[in-house]
Design a protein around this motif. Structure first.
Motif, PDB file in Angstrom:
ATOM      1  N   ASP A  73       0.880  -1.163   0.000  1.00 27.13           N
ATOM      2  CA  ASP A  73       0.000   0.000   0.000  1.00 27.13           C
ATOM      3  C   ASP A  73       0.928   1.226   0.000  1.00 27.13           C
ATOM      4  O   ASP A  73       1.353   1.707   1.053  1.00 27.13           O
ATOM      5  CB  ASP A  73      -0.889  -0.032   1.256  1.00 27.13           C
ATOM      6  N   VAL A  74       1.232   1.690  -1.204  1.00 23.88           N
ATOM      7  CA  VAL A  74       2.280   2.702  -1.357  1.00 23.88           C
ATOM      8  C   VAL A  74       1.902   4.027  -0.680  1.00 23.88           C
ATOM      9  O   VAL A  74       2.748   4.670  -0.047  1.00 23.88           O
ATOM     10  CB  VAL A  74       2.613   2.883  -2.853  1.00 23.88           C
ATOM     11  N   PRO A  88      -1.580   0.021  14.949  1.00 26.32           N
ATOM     12  CA  PRO A  88      -3.041   0.009  14.717  1.00 26.32           C
ATOM     13  C   PRO A  88      -3.470  -1.085  13.739  1.00 26.32           C
ATOM     14  O   PRO A  88      -4.512  -1.717  13.933  1.00 26.32           O
ATOM     15  CB  PRO A  88      -3.316   1.413  14.140  1.00 26.32           C
ATOM     16  N   GLY A  89      -2.659  -1.358  12.746  1.00 24.75           N
ATOM     17  CA  GLY A  89      -2.973  -2.445  11.795  1.00 24.75           C
ATOM     18  C   GLY A  89      -3.003  -3.784  12.507  1.00 24.75           C
ATOM     19  O   GLY A  89      -3.852  -4.637  12.216  1.00 24.75           O
ATOM     20  N   GLY A  90      -2.091  -3.972  13.459  1.00 28.89           N
ATOM     21  CA  GLY A  90      -2.068  -5.218  14.230  1.00 28.89           C
ATOM     22  C   GLY A  90      -3.272  -5.318  15.139  1.00 28.89           C
ATOM     23  O   GLY A  90      -3.827  -6.403  15.358  1.00 28.89           O
ATOM     24  N   GLU A  91      -3.708  -4.155  15.649  1.00 30.20           N
ATOM     25  CA  GLU A  91      -4.855  -4.172  16.574  1.00 30.20           C
ATOM     26  C   GLU A  91      -6.160  -4.520  15.857  1.00 30.20           C
ATOM     27  O   GLU A  91      -7.149  -4.863  16.507  1.00 30.20           O
ATOM     28  CB  GLU A  91      -4.958  -2.822  17.300  1.00 30.20           C
ATOM     29  N   ASP A 135      -1.258  -4.535   6.769  1.00 31.08           N
ATOM     30  CA  ASP A 135      -1.410  -3.199   6.166  1.00 31.08           C
ATOM     31  C   ASP A 135      -0.617  -3.052   4.861  1.00 31.08           C
ATOM     32  O   ASP A 135      -0.678  -2.013   4.213  1.00 31.08           O
ATOM     33  CB  ASP A 135      -0.915  -2.121   7.146  1.00 31.08           C
ATOM     34  N   LYS A 136       0.196  -4.047   4.563  1.00 29.98           N
ATOM     35  CA  LYS A 136       1.015  -4.030   3.336  1.00 29.98           C
ATOM     36  C   LYS A 136       1.960  -2.820   3.311  1.00 29.98           C
ATOM     37  O   LYS A 136       2.084  -2.123   2.301  1.00 29.98           O
ATOM     38  CB  LYS A 136       0.132  -4.014   2.083  1.00 29.98           C
ATOM     39  N   THR A 137       2.593  -2.568   4.452  1.00 27.84           N
ATOM     40  CA  THR A 137       3.440  -1.378   4.525  1.00 27.84           C
ATOM     41  C   THR A 137       4.891  -1.705   4.862  1.00 27.84           C
ATOM     42  O   THR A 137       5.635  -0.817   5.283  1.00 27.84           O
ATOM     43  CB  THR A 137       2.882  -0.374   5.558  1.00 27.84           C
TER      44      THR A 137
END
Ligand code: BJ8
Length: 423
Positions: free
Chosen positions: A14-15, A103-106, A126-128
């Motif tokens: 997610d660029v 937050p993505g993990g949460e 989150d693909k980051t």
């Protein structure tokens, strides 16, 4: 589109979201590292690597994948790097140390999970993080409950392999760990199509040992009265060691150590005379978690060692290099990877306490800070024993608990400042 953006988009990142991380990281790095006075010149290599951490190394990994090599991602220093290397695969660390990913993990984990686990899963979902996109296989382990359950969730989205780590260190546990290593060898052979031979395993053991020797050579400078490199810089190098090519890393660390030898001859120290010396112990500090080092060293104190997986536990002990059959070499690996890593997942884990006291003496620490990542029950519970043993040994100790946010920075500064003052 520049080269990095093209690569990130090609591997499904997610660029746009990732750009938000790219905006803050250079500033954070500048504040924490580049603001230090009198840094060794040969930190340049490590500055460059971290300056483009999601560009240079990921691009190398992708190039190698095009040539047919596989990339294996790991989360724990119990998982032997030698096995993938012997199968001509590449290993990369995957633990994440930024609040950016939490937050993505949460979204997939309870809030009351340690930030290291939340950030790691957030980086994937989150693909980051390019490393989380590139790895062909993720290797988890059964160290703590949080990780065990997190691997099931990660396994819904990524190819997982689990190593079952014993939680005691009896003779039977060593035999069990040998079996686990043999299963890992079979998995890597199947995955890569390459047979692991006595020679390739022996060669891999030497490669990883050379990296450890270089890192230990670096850490030895921290035992001196005049310390020629900051604790922050050593932490950064250790963090990079989890990602970089092991042979190149060893070469670059040895070159830096040559410069430090010169500094020692000239009596150079990066700290003011009389700076208080701190040994850290506790949960790992994954890149870019520089928070506690920055707070402590900004107060003029010196961090002279880390009894942590991102510290001396990573490099102090070597694998026996005696050549032999696969069985014999696996025995050597099991001895090192089970016997000499004192993670709080073991019971009892008194060797860790002996190690902390030994290291505090070897590195001439004035005090020890026992650092716990919030919601890590294992290290939190063990803290009681650690602190009691240090007090009995007459070594000042303070326990702190924190996460990846900066919310408690002021409070930590006050508490740590008072501790340093008292030393
Ligand atoms: S050998 S410390 S790298 S497991 S901090 S995830 S223990 S809840 S990271 Fe570790 Fe291997 Fe042990 Fe080292 Fe769980 Fe605690 Fe989080 Fe932890």
């Amino acid at each position: 589109m520049d080269k990095n953006h093209e690569m990130w988009s090609n591997i499904g990142m997610d660029v746009d979201k990732h750009d938000m991380l790219c905006e803050v990281l250079p500033g954070a790095f500048g504040d924490v590292f580049l603001s230090q006075e009198n840094r060794p010149e040969r930190m340049d290599y490590f500055n460059m690597v971290v300056g483009d951490i999601h560009g240079i190394r990921p691009a190398e990994l992708i190039e190698e994948q095009k040539k047919g090599r596989k990339v294996v991602g790991t989360f724990c220093i119990h998982v032997p790097d030698e096995v993938p290397i012997a199968a001509n695969a590449i290993v990369t660390g995957l633990c994440s140390g930024s609040q950016f990913w939490v937050p993505g993990g949460e979204k997939v984990l309870p809030t009351a999970t340690c930030p290291l686990i939340k950030a790691s899963l957030g980086a994937r979902f989150d693909k980051t993080c390019p490393f989380f996109r590139i790895a062909d296989m993720f290797v988890g382990e059964t160290t703590c409950d949080g990780k065990k359950k997190a691997w099931e969730i990660l396994g819904e989205d990524a190819p997982m392999y689990i190593m079952d780590i014993p939680q005691l260190k009896t003779e039977d546990d060593f035999l069990k760990w040998e079996k686990e290593i043999k299963k890992y060898i079979a998995k890597l052979e199947e995955m890569t199509g390459n047979k692991i031979t006595e020679e390739s395993l022996h060669n891999a053991i030497k490669i990883v040992n050379n990296k450890r020797k270089a890192l230990q050579r670096l850490n030895n400078f921290r035992k001196l009265d005049k310390v020629p490199i900051s604790g922050k810089d050593v932490l950064l190098i250790t963090q990079i060691a989890f990602f970089d090519d092991p042979e190149r890393l060893a070469t670059m660390v040895n070159k830096l150590c040559d410069e430090l030898d010169e500094r020692v001859k000239n009596g150079v120290s990066v700290y003011k005379e009389g700076a208080k010396r701190i040994l850290l112990t506790g949960t790992p500090l994954s890149i870019p978690n520089w928070k506690i080092h920055h707070i402590i060293e900004s107060m003029g104190a010196a961090i002279v060692g880390e009894e942590m997986c991102t510290g001396l536990r990573y490099c102090e002990h070597l694998v026996d290099e005696t050549p032999g059959t696969i069985d014999e070499q696996v025995k050597h690996l099991a001895k090192r990877y089970l016997g000499s890593i004192n993670c709080a997942c073991f019971t009892p884990n008194d060797d860790r306490i002996d190690d902390i006291i030994r290291l505090a003496k070897e590195y001439k620490a004035d005090g020890v800070i026992d650092l716990n990542l919030k919601f890590c029950t294992l290290y939190d519970l063990e803290g009681r024993k650690v602190e009691r043993a240090l007090k009995e040994a007459g070594i000042p100790v303070m326990g702190i608990e924190t996460d990846y946010t900066d919310e408690d920075a002021e409070q930590l500064k006050t508490r740590i400042g008072a501790f340093i003052e008292m030393l």
